[in-house]
Design an enzyme around this catalytic site. Sequence first.
Site, short mmCIF file in Angstrom:
data_model
loop_
_atom_site.label_atom_id
_atom_site.label_comp_id
_atom_site.label_asym_id
_atom_site.label_seq_id
_atom_site.Cartn_x
_atom_site.Cartn_y
_atom_site.Cartn_z
CD GLU A 96 -3.12 0.84 0.32
OE1 GLU A 96 -2.86 0.87 -0.90
OE2 GLU A 96 -4.26 0.67 0.77
CB THR B 60 -4.01 7.34 -2.62
OG1 THR B 60 -5.14 6.59 -3.06
CG2 THR B 60 -4.05 7.42 -1.10
N1 HSE Z 1 -7.06 6.66 4.37
C1 HSE Z 1 -6.56 6.72 3.03
C2 HSE Z 1 -6.69 8.14 2.53
C3 HSE Z 1 -7.33 5.77 2.18
O1 HSE Z 1 -7.79 8.68 2.66
O2 HSE Z 1 -5.74 8.69 2.01
C4 HSE Z 1 -6.91 5.74 0.75
O3 HSE Z 1 -7.72 4.82 0.05
#
Ligand code: HSE
Length: 310
Positions: free
Chosen positions: A133, A185
Amino acid sequence: MPEKIKEVTVYAPATVANVVCGFDILGFALSEPNDKMVVRVSDKKGVTIINKDKYNLPTDPAKNVAGVALLALLDALNGEVAGFEIESTKVIKPGSGIGSSAASAAAVVVAANQLLDNRFTNEELVAFAMCGEEVASGAKHADNIAPCIYGGVTLIRNNDPLDIIPIPAPPMYVTVLHPQIEIKTSEARGILKKKVAMKDAITQWANVAGLIAGLMKGDYALIGRSLTDVIVEPMRSMLIPRFKEVKQESMKAGALGGGISGSGPSVFMLSKDEVTAHKVEAAIKGVYDKVGIDYHIYVTTISDKGVRVV
Ligand code: HSE
C-alpha cells in the site's frame, strides 16, 4: 502423504476507507466488486507477475503493490521458498477510491499464506500488505487492507504495533458512485493540511465515537448523524465534480449518510435497506447525468467476508 498444494485462487473485495470521519483508521469491505488473483509457488527467485487484465500495471515486483507485499512476506520466510508467481485479474479499477491497491496486496498475501499452511496471523498479513500500500499512496495506512482481509468494518486503533479491532455492524446497503476520473491517493493526501484546529478535532473524534457506538448498537440514526467529516472532506471534495449535490440528493432520497470513499473519486452512501439504496442510486444518476463525465454506479452491501480462498 498428500502432495502439497502449489496454487491458490482468491477473491479480494473492494473496500471503503475512512468511512467519512475516520481518516486512516476506519474501513469496511464491500460485497462487490472483487479482484481475482492466483498465486503459485515458483522455483524462480522473487516474485513474477502476470497481468490478465487491461490495466497494464507494472510487472516489476518492486513497483507493483502486490509484488511489494509478497516480497515482504517472502523476506519473512528466510529463503524457505524461492519465489511466487502471481496471476492478476483485476476488476477493481486502479485509482477508483475503493481500495484497488489494497485488494491486490491483501489478495496475494492471503493466498501465499494458504500455500504455507496459514502460518501467519491476519495481523502479520496486514503488515505485509501495508508495504504494498505504501507504494501506491506513499503512506502505510491499513484502513483498506484490514477490512479487505478481515471483512466487515474494522478500526485500526494503532498502526505500529498494529491493533486492529473488528467492529460489529448492522446490515447496510451501499450505493457507490465511481466517476471515471482518476485521483491518486498520494496527491489526495498531499493537499491535506498538516495541522488541525482543536475545535475541529473535537467535532471529529465525537463523530468517530458516535459512529462506532452507532455501529455496535445497530442505531442507524446515530450512524447517519455521525457520518460527518470537518477535516478531510472540505478539502478533498473539491476534487470530485458535484460532490455536494450528490450528497444532498442522496440524503433527500433517504440515505443515512456518506461521503468520499477513501481518497476518491468514488463516493459512497449508506442506506438501511435495498429499496432506499436504489432510490439513492436514481438520485445520484439524476445529478451525474448532467455532469458530462462517464460514471459507474452500483448498489452493494457491506460484506462480512474478507479475501476468499476458493
Ligand atoms: N485513508 C486513506 C486516505 C485511504 O484517505 O488517504 C486511501 O484509500
